[in-house]
Design a protein around this motif. Structure first.
Motif, PDB file in Angstrom:
ATOM      1  N   THR A 164      29.759 -28.186 -11.560  1.00 19.92           N
ATOM      2  CA  THR A 164      31.056 -28.768 -11.185  1.00 19.92           C
ATOM      3  C   THR A 164      32.074 -27.698 -10.844  1.00 19.92           C
ATOM      4  O   THR A 164      33.172 -28.021 -10.389  1.00 19.92           O
ATOM      5  CB  THR A 164      31.590 -29.626 -12.337  1.00 19.92           C
ATOM      6  N   THR A 171      33.596 -33.038 -13.705  1.00 17.59           N
ATOM      7  CA  THR A 171      32.882 -32.890 -14.975  1.00 17.59           C
ATOM      8  C   THR A 171      32.907 -34.204 -15.751  1.00 17.59           C
ATOM      9  O   THR A 171      31.884 -34.641 -16.289  1.00 17.59           O
ATOM     10  CB  THR A 171      33.510 -31.764 -15.816  1.00 17.59           C
ATOM     11  N   VAL A 172      34.058 -34.863 -15.808  1.00 14.59           N
ATOM     12  CA  VAL A 172      34.177 -36.130 -16.534  1.00 14.59           C
ATOM     13  C   VAL A 172      33.286 -37.186 -15.879  1.00 14.59           C
ATOM     14  O   VAL A 172      32.568 -37.921 -16.558  1.00 14.59           O
ATOM     15  CB  VAL A 172      35.651 -36.597 -16.574  1.00 14.59           C
ATOM     16  N   SER A 174      30.645 -36.755 -14.160  1.00 13.04           N
ATOM     17  CA  SER A 174      29.220 -36.461 -14.336  1.00 13.04           C
ATOM     18  C   SER A 174      28.737 -36.785 -15.743  1.00 13.04           C
ATOM     19  O   SER A 174      27.544 -37.001 -15.954  1.00 13.04           O
ATOM     20  CB  SER A 174      28.935 -34.993 -14.013  1.00 13.04           C
ATOM     21  N   LEU A 175      29.629 -36.830 -16.727  1.00  6.98           N
ATOM     22  CA  LEU A 175      29.230 -37.115 -18.106  1.00  6.98           C
ATOM     23  C   LEU A 175      29.206 -38.603 -18.411  1.00  6.98           C
ATOM     24  O   LEU A 175      28.554 -39.033 -19.361  1.00  6.98           O
ATOM     25  CB  LEU A 175      30.160 -36.400 -19.085  1.00  6.98           C
ATOM     26  N   VAL A 176      29.924 -39.427 -17.655  1.00  3.46           N
ATOM     27  CA  VAL A 176      29.975 -40.866 -17.887  1.00  3.46           C
ATOM     28  C   VAL A 176      28.678 -41.482 -17.392  1.00  3.46           C
ATOM     29  O   VAL A 176      28.240 -41.222 -16.274  1.00  3.46           O
ATOM     30  CB  VAL A 176      31.190 -41.493 -17.163  1.00  3.46           C
ATOM     31  N   GLN A 177      28.073 -42.290 -18.277  1.00  2.00           N
ATOM     32  CA  GLN A 177      26.843 -42.948 -17.876  1.00  2.00           C
ATOM     33  C   GLN A 177      27.165 -44.076 -16.912  1.00  2.00           C
ATOM     34  O   GLN A 177      28.037 -44.895 -17.168  1.00  2.00           O
ATOM     35  CB  GLN A 177      26.096 -43.482 -19.095  1.00  2.00           C
TER      36      GLN A 177
END
Length: 190
Positions: A164, A171-172, A174-177
């Motif tokens: 990122t 970044t946020v 990419s972390l959220v499913q």
């Protein structure tokens, strides 16, 4: 200061340059030489263009232009014809080759000179065209290298392809499913 000014005035004053004039005795002025070479080339091109400025309207001119275009195709087709005749009628071909064996060597030399002069000029023109095309191609190299570099940055299998680069929003996200059916199925199997 007066002596230095007088010395410089002697060397460079009055629209002259003694240093340049002295050096030009031993070495040609490149700019003047280039201008002379350009003038020679332009004069030659004007002479060459004047040769073709005369309209060729007569039947003789048209016939001679046609005859000038015959040797290359005639030689190429004749050579292919010899190969075909050797396969179709070997005896007929062998008889003709026996006749060619009787041609004296000086005549072969003369034929070689004529053919090499005729085709040599064409070869020179094609070689010069090839060199111009190489130069044009080389002019595109920097742009092609930029494109290749940009394409390599887009590869998905390189290290850091999913990085990122410090972008907090990315970044946020990419972390959220999210909705990924294949990933959900894989999690359920494992």
């Amino acid at each position: 200061m007066g002596m230095m000014g007088g010395l410089l005035g002697l060397l460079f004053g009055g629209e002259r340059n003694v240093v340049r004039d002295t050096v030009e005795v031993f070495r040609e002025n490149a700019e003047a030489g280039s201008a002379r070479a350009h003038e020679v080339q332009m004069t030659a091109m004007r002479e060459f263009g004047a040769e073709f400025a005369v309209p060729r309207q007569g039947w003789f001119d048209r016939v001679m232009d046609g005859v000038n275009r015959l040797p290359r195709p005639a030689l190429a087709l004749g050579t292919l014809g010899l190969f075909v005749s050797a396969m179709v009628s070997p005896l007929w071909f062998a008889e003709r080759m026996q006749g060619i064996a009787l041609v004296p060597e000086p005549l072969w030399w003369l034929l070689g000179v004529i053919v090499s002069f005729y085709f040599g000029a064409r070869h020179q023109v094609k070689a010069q065209q090839f060199q111009r095309e190489i130069v044009q191609t080389m002019a595109h190299v920097p742009r092609v290298m930029e494109n290749v570099s940009a394409l390599r940055k887009m590869r998905h299998d390189g290290i850091g392809a999913a990085a990122t680069d410090g972008d907090a929003n990315l970044t946020v996200v990419s972390l959220v499913q999210g909705q990924n059916a294949a990933l959900d199925e894989w999690r359920n199997v494992a």
